[in-house]
Design an enzyme around this catalytic site. Structure first.
Site, PDB file in Angstrom:
ATOM      1  N   CYS A   7       0.766  -1.244   0.000  1.00  0.00           N
ATOM      2  CA  CYS A   7       0.000   0.000   0.000  1.00  0.00           C
ATOM      3  C   CYS A   7       0.804   1.305   0.000  1.00  0.00           C
ATOM      4  O   CYS A   7       1.942   1.350   0.440  1.00  0.00           O
ATOM      5  CB  CYS A   7      -0.938   0.076   1.190  1.00  0.00           C
ATOM      6  SG  CYS A   7      -2.000  -1.348   1.321  1.00  0.00           S
ATOM      7  N   GLY A  33       0.520  -0.438  -4.962  1.00  0.00           N
ATOM      8  CA  GLY A  33      -0.687  -1.251  -4.866  1.00  0.00           C
ATOM      9  C   GLY A  33      -1.612  -0.985  -6.028  1.00  0.00           C
ATOM     10  O   GLY A  33      -1.880   0.172  -6.335  1.00  0.00           O
ATOM     11  N   ASN A 107      -0.899   1.898   5.810  1.00  0.00           N
ATOM     12  CA  ASN A 107       0.102   1.077   5.148  1.00  0.00           C
ATOM     13  C   ASN A 107       0.835   0.314   6.237  1.00  0.00           C
ATOM     14  O   ASN A 107       1.371   0.921   7.163  1.00  0.00           O
ATOM     15  CB  ASN A 107       1.063   1.970   4.353  1.00  0.00           C
ATOM     16  CG  ASN A 107       2.257   1.210   3.778  1.00  0.00           C
ATOM     17  OD1 ASN A 107       3.317   1.778   3.592  1.00  0.00           O
ATOM     18  ND2 ASN A 107       2.099  -0.064   3.487  1.00  0.00           N
ATOM     19  N   GLY A 108       0.860  -1.012   6.094  1.00  0.00           N
ATOM     20  CA  GLY A 108       1.525  -1.849   7.100  1.00  0.00           C
ATOM     21  C   GLY A 108       0.579  -2.917   7.614  1.00  0.00           C
ATOM     22  O   GLY A 108      -0.554  -3.009   7.171  1.00  0.00           O
ATOM     23  N   CYS A 241      12.052  -0.549   7.141  1.00  0.00           N
ATOM     24  CA  CYS A 241      12.128  -1.763   6.320  1.00  0.00           C
ATOM     25  C   CYS A 241      13.169  -1.617   5.212  1.00  0.00           C
ATOM     26  O   CYS A 241      13.036  -0.775   4.320  1.00  0.00           O
ATOM     27  CB  CYS A 241      10.757  -2.005   5.706  1.00  0.00           C
ATOM     28  SG  CYS A 241      10.747  -3.176   4.359  1.00  0.00           S
ATOM     29  N   TYR A 247      13.594  -3.330  -3.034  1.00  0.00           N
ATOM     30  CA  TYR A 247      12.639  -3.655  -4.083  1.00  0.00           C
ATOM     31  C   TYR A 247      11.458  -2.703  -4.211  1.00  0.00           C
ATOM     32  O   TYR A 247      11.080  -2.332  -5.316  1.00  0.00           O
ATOM     33  CB  TYR A 247      12.093  -5.071  -3.843  1.00  0.00           C
ATOM     34  CG  TYR A 247      10.875  -5.416  -4.666  1.00  0.00           C
ATOM     35  CD1 TYR A 247      10.993  -5.744  -6.012  1.00  0.00           C
ATOM     36  CD2 TYR A 247       9.597  -5.411  -4.104  1.00  0.00           C
ATOM     37  CE1 TYR A 247       9.867  -6.052  -6.780  1.00  0.00           C
ATOM     38  CE2 TYR A 247       8.475  -5.723  -4.863  1.00  0.00           C
ATOM     39  CZ  TYR A 247       8.614  -6.044  -6.190  1.00  0.00           C
ATOM     40  OH  TYR A 247       7.516  -6.338  -6.942  1.00  0.00           O
ATOM     41  N   CYS A 387       7.677 -11.738   5.841  1.00  0.00           N
ATOM     42  CA  CYS A 387       7.506 -10.418   6.460  1.00  0.00           C
ATOM     43  C   CYS A 387       6.135 -10.358   7.120  1.00  0.00           C
ATOM     44  O   CYS A 387       5.147 -10.784   6.537  1.00  0.00           O
ATOM     45  CB  CYS A 387       7.599  -9.321   5.399  1.00  0.00           C
ATOM     46  SG  CYS A 387       7.306  -7.677   6.072  1.00  0.00           S
ATOM     47  N   CYS A 440      15.154  -2.844   9.673  1.00  0.00           N
ATOM     48  CA  CYS A 440      14.588  -4.182   9.844  1.00  0.00           C
ATOM     49  C   CYS A 440      15.105  -5.048   8.706  1.00  0.00           C
ATOM     50  O   CYS A 440      14.884  -4.733   7.536  1.00  0.00           O
ATOM     51  CB  CYS A 440      13.055  -4.141   9.810  1.00  0.00           C
ATOM     52  SG  CYS A 440      12.323  -5.796   9.840  1.00  0.00           S
ATOM     53  N   CYS A 443      13.449 -10.257   6.930  1.00  0.00           N
ATOM     54  CA  CYS A 443      13.243 -11.197   5.818  1.00  0.00           C
ATOM     55  C   CYS A 443      14.549 -11.890   5.424  1.00  0.00           C
ATOM     56  O   CYS A 443      14.536 -12.916   4.750  1.00  0.00           O
ATOM     57  CB  CYS A 443      12.598 -10.499   4.626  1.00  0.00           C
ATOM     58  SG  CYS A 443      13.428  -9.013   4.068  1.00  0.00           S
TER      59      CYS A 443
HETATM   60  P1  AMP Z   1      10.947 -15.576  -8.159  1.00  0.00           P
HETATM   61  O1  AMP Z   1      12.084 -16.005  -9.030  1.00  0.00           O
HETATM   62  O2  AMP Z   1       9.681 -16.287  -8.537  1.00  0.00           O
HETATM   63  O3  AMP Z   1      11.277 -15.714  -6.738  1.00  0.00           O
HETATM   64  O4  AMP Z   1      10.667 -14.047  -8.456  1.00  0.00           O
HETATM   65  C1  AMP Z   1      11.653 -13.092  -8.255  1.00  0.00           C
HETATM   66  C2  AMP Z   1      11.076 -11.732  -8.631  1.00  0.00           C
HETATM   67  O5  AMP Z   1      10.063 -11.330  -7.709  1.00  0.00           O
HETATM   68  C3  AMP Z   1      12.142 -10.638  -8.613  1.00  0.00           C
HETATM   69  O6  AMP Z   1      12.135 -10.020  -9.892  1.00  0.00           O
HETATM   70  C4  AMP Z   1      11.679  -9.672  -7.560  1.00  0.00           C
HETATM   71  O7  AMP Z   1      11.872  -8.339  -7.974  1.00  0.00           O
HETATM   72  C5  AMP Z   1      10.194  -9.949  -7.412  1.00  0.00           C
HETATM   73  N1  AMP Z   1       9.720  -9.657  -6.058  1.00  0.00           N
HETATM   74  C6  AMP Z   1      10.407  -9.602  -4.914  1.00  0.00           C
HETATM   75  N2  AMP Z   1       9.609  -9.305  -3.860  1.00  0.00           N
HETATM   76  C7  AMP Z   1       8.362  -9.165  -4.351  1.00  0.00           C
HETATM   77  C8  AMP Z   1       7.096  -8.828  -3.763  1.00  0.00           C
HETATM   78  N3  AMP Z   1       6.967  -8.604  -2.479  1.00  0.00           N
HETATM   79  N4  AMP Z   1       6.029  -8.767  -4.601  1.00  0.00           N
HETATM   80  C9  AMP Z   1       6.152  -9.008  -5.922  1.00  0.00           C
HETATM   81  N5  AMP Z   1       7.326  -9.310  -6.526  1.00  0.00           N
HETATM   82  C10 AMP Z   1       8.423  -9.396  -5.756  1.00  0.00           C
END
Ligand code: AMP
Length: 458
Positions: A7, A33, A107-108, A241, A247, A387, A440, A443
């Site tokens: 979010c 989101g 958010n959270g 975080c 990411y 997380c 944090c 993860c």
């Molecule tokens: P996978 O190989 O299936 O583990 O996917 C890896 C991809 O998921 C990477 O490109 C990451 O940028 C992306 N990713 C990491 N965290 C998340 C998240 N919380 N939600 C959606 N995509 C994510």
């Protein structure tokens, strides 16, 4: 299972056309989101709410924005996973209670939702959704305090876990962060008024000037042009975080007072030093790997190019042909540039591996496009733990790094080599001056600053 809320929140006060400014802010926060969005505005007649499922651009037409008059507004864009995409869970939530109308967006994730909810239900409260955000509103409504501002402070003393909140009342806008400050929230100046945004990219679009972070544990109360600051709880060590920098946040944002782009590039530079490889081309996995790949290329001296192109118009769902296509889900989003990859030793850079399934398909795709070697480099440490503070991660068993070592993961994704950033390098990249205590990292380490809720955790 509780709702997971990544979010984005945005709000303005003391500003002409507040809902239109909020709409623009949400536009900039759309990456946080895409399931639902909403705005609640306030004028002399009260609070006005519109929320729906879908993208910000599709929800808010001219007539809808005209129905949200006034000089203060808060808005939200929602990412949901577990619990599904139900309209009743869209924010802001608006109640008519002891303090008149009060609206809230969040958010959270609270970590004591189930306990609070059970208690409130036993006391006779009812809820319209499984959202933890509604629980906060119920706590505000039942507080002993005589004013709504005091009631918010009282309610927040009972909430554990992660929250960056915007609350709109009949005469104030409040912005609050949990004591650990897990999720971001920035404060800006906009004209004669103030703006609040999950990320500073929201300020850029509306022309607000960044002032400062809402501090961990702080409640900022804006009433007219007056600003007050309260701290309901004792100070604890802040734990913003780190995954926002890895990411989640946009690279053009400043998050926790640090440039996201700058941090990601530094991660890439350190990754190149930690895991060098002889190669012809650095290719980012777009968009998540771009900034780190630039840093990797800079430090290694190997040319950078967009060897894969992302289709930016893919929504969350697409109809697959009946005769299924191999790796369709990835192919519809990413396509390799054969001329660039053919015959090359390629370093693929991404920010993280979660389940490993996407990474495996991408490696396969790059190889099928003619790459001679494919080396995977990840600009964060292995993601080993879920997380509970608002980032969508699957259960631990589904995280490939929770049960497999580097070599097993490399074999699974079928890369020629695999290298992750170390925790120490990540700490250096975010300039964690507190010896690894300044963010944090749960993860990556499983060290949770707030215990996850025993009941209903996912
Ligand atoms: P996978 O190989 O299936 O583990 O996917 C890896 C991809 O998921 C990477 O490109 C990451 O940028 C992306 N990713 C990491 N965290 C998340 C998240 N919380 N939600 C959606 N995509 C994510």
């Amino acid at each position: 299972m509780p709702f997971k809320d990544e979010c984005g929140v945005f709000g303005v006060t003391e500003l002409f056309e507040a809902s239109r400014q909020t709409y623009l802010g949400l536009y900039a926060l759309q990456h946080r989101g895409q399931e639902a969005a909403g705005i609640c505005s306030r004028d002399g007649h009260g609070l006005h709410l519109h929320k729906a499922q879908g993208y910000v651009a599709d929800i808010f037409s001219q007539p809808v924005l005209d129905s949200l008059p006034g000089d203060a507004a808060i808005g939200h864009t929602r990412y949901s996973t577990t619990g599904g995409n139900v309209a009743s869970a869209a924010h802001p939530f608006l109640i008519h209670g002891r303090f008149g109308q009060v609206a809230l967006c969040h958010n959270g994730n609270l970590t004591n939702t189930a306990a609070l909810r059970d208690r409130l239900i036993a006391e006779g409260h009812t809820f319209t959704s499984p959202s933890d955000s509604e629980v906060i509103l119920a706590l505000i409504n039942r507080a002993d305090a005589g004013t709504v501002e005091d009631a918010v402070v009282e309610a927040l003393k009972l909430c554990e876990g992660a929250f960056s909140l915007l609350i709109l009342t009949q005469d104030a806008l409040l912005a609050a962060r949990d004591p650990h400050g897990f999720r971001p929230l920035a404060m800006g100046r906009l004209g004669e008024g103030f703006a609040f945004s999950s990320e500073t990219c929201g300020f850029d679009l509306v022309g607000a000037d960044y002032l400062r972070e809402v501090e961990p544990g702080e409640v900022v109360i804006v009433k007219g042009r007056e600003v007050q600051s309260r701290f309901p709880r004792e100070k604890v060590v802040a734990k913003p975080c780190v995954f926002e920098h890895v990411y989640f946040a946009r690279p053009d944002s400043n998050v926790f007072s640090r440039s996201v782009m700058g941090t990601r590039r530094e991660m890439g530079r350190l990754l190149a030093q930690r895991h060098p490889v002889e190669a012809d081309l650095i290719v980012p996995v777009p968009d998540s790997g771009v900034s780190a790949a630039l840093g990797y290329a800079e430090a290694s001296g190997i040319p950078f190019d967009f060897g894969m192109i992302r289709n930016h118009y893919v929504g969350r769902t697409f109809i697959e042909p009946k005769q299924s296509i191999r790796s369709f889900g990835v192919k519809v989003k990413l396509n390799p540039v054969r001329d660039l990859l053919n015959g090359k030793r390629v370093v693929l850079v991404d920010d993280s591996i979660v389940r490993g399934t996407t990474s495996r398909k991408i490696v396969e795709m790059v190889r099928a496009a003619g790459a001679k070697e494919v080396h995977m480099r990840i600009s964060s440490p292995p993601t080993t733990h879920s997380c509970f503070y608002g980032i969508d991660t699957p259960s631990r068993e589904q995280l490939i790094a929770s049960s497999r070592d580097n070599e097993a993961i490399r074999a699974f994704i079928e890369a020629d080599s695999l290298g992750y950033l170390t925790l120490e390098d990540l700490q250096a990249a975010v300039r964690d001056g507190q010896g690894g205590q300044g963010f944090c990292y749960a993860c990556f380490t499983g060290e949770y600053a707030v215990a996850p809720e025993a009941k209903g955790v996912c």
